[in-house]
Design a protein around this motif. Structure first.
Motif, PDB file in Angstrom:
ATOM      1  N   SER A 161      35.794  38.126  29.184  1.00 60.54           N
ATOM      2  CA  SER A 161      36.541  39.298  30.249  1.00 60.54           C
ATOM      3  C   SER A 161      37.150  38.388  31.381  1.00 60.54           C
ATOM      4  CB  SER A 161      35.213  39.988  30.698  1.00 60.54           C
ATOM      5  OG  SER A 161      35.790  41.189  31.708  1.00 60.54           O
ATOM      6  N   TRP A 162      38.304  39.045  31.782  1.00 57.80           N
ATOM      7  CA  TRP A 162      39.054  38.258  32.623  1.00 57.80           C
ATOM      8  C   TRP A 162      39.801  39.561  33.619  1.00 57.80           C
ATOM      9  CZ3 TRP A 162      43.789  34.476  32.005  1.00 57.80           C
ATOM     10  CH2 TRP A 162      44.037  34.103  33.229  1.00 57.80           C
ATOM     11  N   GLU A 163      39.252  39.518  34.746  1.00 60.27           N
ATOM     12  CA  GLU A 163      40.110  40.555  35.770  1.00 60.27           C
ATOM     13  C   GLU A 163      41.029  39.776  36.572  1.00 60.27           C
ATOM     14  OE1 GLU A 163      39.302  43.575  39.616  1.00 60.27           O
ATOM     15  OE2 GLU A 163      37.815  42.884  38.612  1.00 60.27           O
ATOM     16  N   LEU A 164      42.508  40.066  36.327  1.00 60.25           N
ATOM     17  CA  LEU A 164      43.649  39.324  36.840  1.00 60.25           C
ATOM     18  C   LEU A 164      43.744  39.777  38.286  1.00 60.25           C
ATOM     19  CD1 LEU A 164      46.191  39.660  34.080  1.00 60.25           C
ATOM     20  CD2 LEU A 164      44.611  37.711  34.463  1.00 60.25           C
ATOM     21  N   ASP A 165      43.967  38.766  39.180  1.00 63.73           N
ATOM     22  CA  ASP A 165      44.019  38.783  40.410  1.00 63.73           C
ATOM     23  C   ASP A 165      45.580  39.191  40.959  1.00 63.73           C
ATOM     24  OD1 ASP A 165      43.327  38.844  43.087  1.00 63.73           O
ATOM     25  OD2 ASP A 165      43.889  36.719  43.456  1.00 63.73           O
ATOM     26  N   LEU A 166      45.875  40.679  40.369  1.00 64.33           N
ATOM     27  CA  LEU A 166      47.207  41.086  40.458  1.00 64.33           C
ATOM     28  C   LEU A 166      47.610  41.035  42.078  1.00 64.33           C
ATOM     29  CD1 LEU A 166      47.372  44.128  37.797  1.00 64.33           C
ATOM     30  CD2 LEU A 166      47.872  41.608  37.765  1.00 64.33           C
ATOM     31  N   TRP A 167      47.014  41.433  42.989  1.00 64.23           N
ATOM     32  CA  TRP A 167      47.108  41.852  44.348  1.00 64.23           C
ATOM     33  C   TRP A 167      46.641  40.890  45.275  1.00 64.23           C
ATOM     34  CZ3 TRP A 167      51.104  44.843  42.425  1.00 64.23           C
ATOM     35  CH2 TRP A 167      50.682  45.865  41.681  1.00 64.23           C
ATOM     36  N   GLY A 168      46.133  39.730  44.694  1.00 64.16           N
ATOM     37  CA  GLY A 168      45.657  38.791  45.624  1.00 64.16           C
ATOM     38  C   GLY A 168      44.282  39.309  46.256  1.00 64.16           C
ATOM     39  N   GLN A 169      43.504  39.912  45.643  1.00 62.91           N
ATOM     40  CA  GLN A 169      42.220  40.327  46.383  1.00 62.91           C
ATOM     41  C   GLN A 169      41.410  39.273  46.348  1.00 62.91           C
ATOM     42  OE1 GLN A 169      39.970  43.547  44.727  1.00 62.91           O
ATOM     43  NE2 GLN A 169      38.786  43.892  46.697  1.00 62.91           N
ATOM     44  N   ILE A 170      41.245  38.581  45.196  1.00 61.06           N
ATOM     45  CA  ILE A 170      40.384  37.399  45.147  1.00 61.06           C
ATOM     46  C   ILE A 170      40.855  36.420  45.936  1.00 61.06           C
ATOM     47  CG2 ILE A 170      39.597  35.787  43.604  1.00 61.06           C
ATOM     48  CD1 ILE A 170      39.477  38.133  41.233  1.00 61.06           C
ATOM     49  N   ARG A 171      42.137  35.925  45.831  1.00 59.95           N
ATOM     50  CA  ARG A 171      42.738  34.886  46.639  1.00 59.95           C
ATOM     51  C   ARG A 171      42.393  35.278  48.370  1.00 59.95           C
ATOM     52  NH1 ARG A 171      48.246  35.236  45.067  1.00 59.95           N
ATOM     53  NH2 ARG A 171      47.559  36.887  43.679  1.00 59.95           N
ATOM     54  N   ARG A 172      42.610  36.464  48.634  1.00 61.65           N
ATOM     55  CA  ARG A 172      42.392  36.765  50.204  1.00 61.65           C
ATOM     56  C   ARG A 172      40.962  36.341  50.420  1.00 61.65           C
ATOM     57  NH1 ARG A 172      47.004  36.251  52.834  1.00 61.65           N
ATOM     58  NH2 ARG A 172      48.318  37.963  52.661  1.00 61.65           N
ATOM     59  N   GLU A 173      39.834  36.681  49.529  1.00 59.23           N
ATOM     60  CA  GLU A 173      38.421  36.543  49.717  1.00 59.23           C
ATOM     61  C   GLU A 173      38.256  34.946  49.689  1.00 59.23           C
ATOM     62  OE1 GLU A 173      36.183  38.335  50.405  1.00 59.23           O
ATOM     63  OE2 GLU A 173      36.837  40.384  49.773  1.00 59.23           O
ATOM     64  N   ILE A 174      39.009  34.162  48.834  1.00 61.55           N
ATOM     65  CA  ILE A 174      38.767  32.667  49.102  1.00 61.55           C
ATOM     66  C   ILE A 174      39.434  32.320  50.400  1.00 61.55           C
ATOM     67  CG2 ILE A 174      39.687  30.568  47.835  1.00 61.55           C
ATOM     68  CD1 ILE A 174      39.671  31.938  45.386  1.00 61.55           C
ATOM     69  N   GLU A 175      40.668  32.845  50.802  1.00 59.62           N
ATOM     70  CA  GLU A 175      41.057  32.339  51.948  1.00 59.62           C
ATOM     71  C   GLU A 175      40.106  32.659  53.305  1.00 59.62           C
ATOM     72  OE1 GLU A 175      44.675  33.920  54.958  1.00 59.62           O
ATOM     73  OE2 GLU A 175      44.993  34.345  52.679  1.00 59.62           O
ATOM     74  N   SER A 176      39.359  33.665  52.829  1.00 59.27           N
ATOM     75  CA  SER A 176      38.606  34.241  54.118  1.00 59.27           C
ATOM     76  C   SER A 176      37.354  33.506  54.252  1.00 59.27           C
ATOM     77  CB  SER A 176      38.138  35.880  53.941  1.00 59.27           C
ATOM     78  OG  SER A 176      37.324  36.176  54.780  1.00 59.27           O
ATOM     79  N   ALA A 177      36.918  33.156  52.777  1.00 57.09           N
ATOM     80  CA  ALA A 177      35.571  32.163  52.764  1.00 57.09           C
ATOM     81  C   ALA A 177      35.873  30.872  53.158  1.00 57.09           C
ATOM     82  CB  ALA A 177      35.169  32.184  51.402  1.00 57.09           C
TER      83      ALA A 177
END
Length: 518
Positions: A161-177
């Motif tokens: 199962s793979w949810e693609l980070d289309l809109w950068g939500q995960i990358r923004r969470e990584i940036e925030s973390a």
């Protein structure tokens, strides 16, 4: 002024399937590649460091800074060694290893790094495997055939199962973390600096109490002699009752001051014990009444360096960066999510025939989901993220202003205490000459022994004032080091510490994550 905000641009929409006919697997491959191309998009504002008005120079301490050989030099990460006291060096180094506040701050940093790793893991697919066995029975009434059925079922499967980070939500969470972890890193450095400076301040206060105790005991001896002489004079009728009361009061005052000094000394020792991680009952420092305070050269640099040297300023700025990334994560919730799922395996009633081609099964397909109505929850989340960012920017600017204030206060204190020390040194020198003159007059028979003792008292009091000023100057220099950042530097170009005081435990933890906890 507010921070500049820009947005990432997203690539144009692409067709998930080509116009020409392809095989089923080719269509899925094309779909996957199209989705991966979209992952370059990240909605939300890009972060820019909030602007601040920074003066060109410090207002206070100009004369003191001009006297330094290298006023723009860097503070040493082991700044306490400049005070040339091996006992102090050992105490501070012990505190950096054993103090529980530092241990807690190191744990908080490891936690922040773990949050970063957990967010990074969300970029990758989740793969699972399973193996199950079951035996079931259906009665005649429950069976579709009208007969009792008893059977076994064995299943071996592999799922993805793979949810693609289309809109950068995960990358923004990584940036925030990551920014939050960097803020925690700065707080860890600040905790070390706070503990080290606290040890130095308490240590100098303890040594001041050692000196004062010795001087007060000398004054007590003289006051006792003067009181005894006044009693004898009163008995002979050459001294009044008032003279006797004054002599007694002077003696009582010195004894009372001695008690206050000893209380302060014991409490400073207790505080140092806790700072180095020991119970007060098993810790003691021998008195050193001959202690000499050293005042090292402390380069103050320029105000702009405080934005990189001060751990609290760096922590506040990184917290603002973390809050900014949260805005993009909140805005991404308005866009649809795409999950790629696949599952395959084997299923049969006999385990020895499980892994054969006729018994295989598989499923593959994307899932596109979008929230139609949520009662305004996503809009509220974006407003909350923006409000939090504005709050953190204000906190950052306040931290900068407070840094300027505390540094100016320290420069002012060091400057004026330096001048005060010079005056008390002159007073002490003059009273030494007066004592020598009084002693010569006593030898010549033109002055009394009591006047010589009175002059000795004046000299001891002058020495006490001088030593107290020297102690205050040493303590103010420690506070200045703390307010200047204490040898810790933040490198904005790579969002990482440029140099720091690193405890062994922090080094081990940093080595396991690839970052330096400095």
């Amino acid at each position: 002024m507010s921070a500049s905000i820009h947005r990432h641009s997203c690539p144009p929409q692409v067709s998930y399937f080509g116009e020409h006919k392809h095989t089923r697997w080719h269509d899925y491959a094309a779909t996957t590649l199209s989705m991966l191309a979209l992952t370059a998009c990240a909605v939300g504002p890009n972060y820019h460091k909030p602007r601040m008005e920074v003066p060109n120079d410090f207002k206070e301490g100009a004369e003191w800074r001009r006297a330094e050989a290298n006023p723009s030099g860097a503070l040493s990460s082991t700044w306490w060694r400049s005070y040339q006291d091996d006992t102090l060096n050992g105490l501070i180094e012990d505190s950096l290893k054993a103090n529980q506040s530092i241990v807690a701050a190191e744990a908080a940093y490891r936690l922040a790094r773990a949050v970063v790793d957990a967010n990074v893991a969300n970029l990758y697919p989740t793969i699972g495997a399973g193996l199950s066995a079951s035996r079931s029975s259906y009665g005649a009434g429950a069976s579709t055939t009208g007969t009792k059925i008893v059977g076994n079922e064995f299943v071996a499967d592999l799922s993805l199962s793979w949810e693609l980070d289309l809109w950068g939500q995960i990358r923004r969470e990584i940036e925030s973390a990551k920014a939050a972890a960097e803020a925690t890193d700065a707080q860890l450095a600040g905790e070390r600096l706070s503990i080290a400076s606290s040890v130095a301040l308490d240590y100098f206060a303890l040594r001041q109490a050692d000196i004062d105790t010795d001087l007060l005991k000398q004054q007590q001896d003289i006051d006792e002699r003067i009181f005894a002489m006044t009693q004898a004079d009163f008995a002979q009728g050459t001294a009044s009752n008032d003279d006797l009361l004054v002599a007694q009061d002077n003696l009582e005052i010195v004894i009372a001051d001695l008690q206050s000094t000893q209380i302060a000394r014991e409490q400073d020792e207790h505080a140092i014990a806790v700072l180095v991680g020991k119970p007060p009952e098993v810790f003691s420092l021998p008195p050193r009444p001959d202690y000499v305070f050293a005042l090292p050269a402390i380069p103050s640099g320029v105000p702009s360096e405080l934005l990189e040297r001060r751990y609290d300023v760096v922590s506040a700025e990184r917290t603002a960066a973390s809050a900014n990334a949260k805005i993009g994560a909140a805005e991404a919730a308005f866009y649809p999510s795409l999950t790629l799922s696949a599952e395959g395996g084997f299923e049969h009633g006999a385990v020895n025939r499980l892994f054969s081609v006729p018994n295989r099964f598989w499923t593959l397909g994307p899932t596109l989901a979008e929230t139609i109505f949520d009662g305004g929850a996503r809009t509220a989340a974006v407003r909350e993220a923006r409000a939090n960012y504005d709050e953190q920017v204000a906190n950052y600017r306040q931290a900068v202003l407070s840094a300027f204030q505390s540094t100016e206060d320290s420069l002012s204190s060091v400057t004026h205490l330096t001048r005060q020390e010079i005056r008390f040194a002159d007073i002490y020198k003059n009273n030494r000459q007066l004592l020598m003159s009084e002693d010569a007059q006593v030898r010549a028979g033109t002055a009394s022994e009591q006047s010589l003792l009175t002059q000795k008292l004046t000299l001891l009091q002058a020495e006490e004032s001088l030593k107290d000023t020297q102690a205050a100057l040493a303590e103010s220099s420690v506070t200045l080091v703390k307010n200047l950042g204490g040898g810790w530097q933040w490198d904005s170009s790579r969002n990482a510490p440029a140099g720091a005081m690193v405890a062994p435990a922090a080094q081990r933890d940093a080595g396991s994550t690839g970052d330096s906890a400095q």
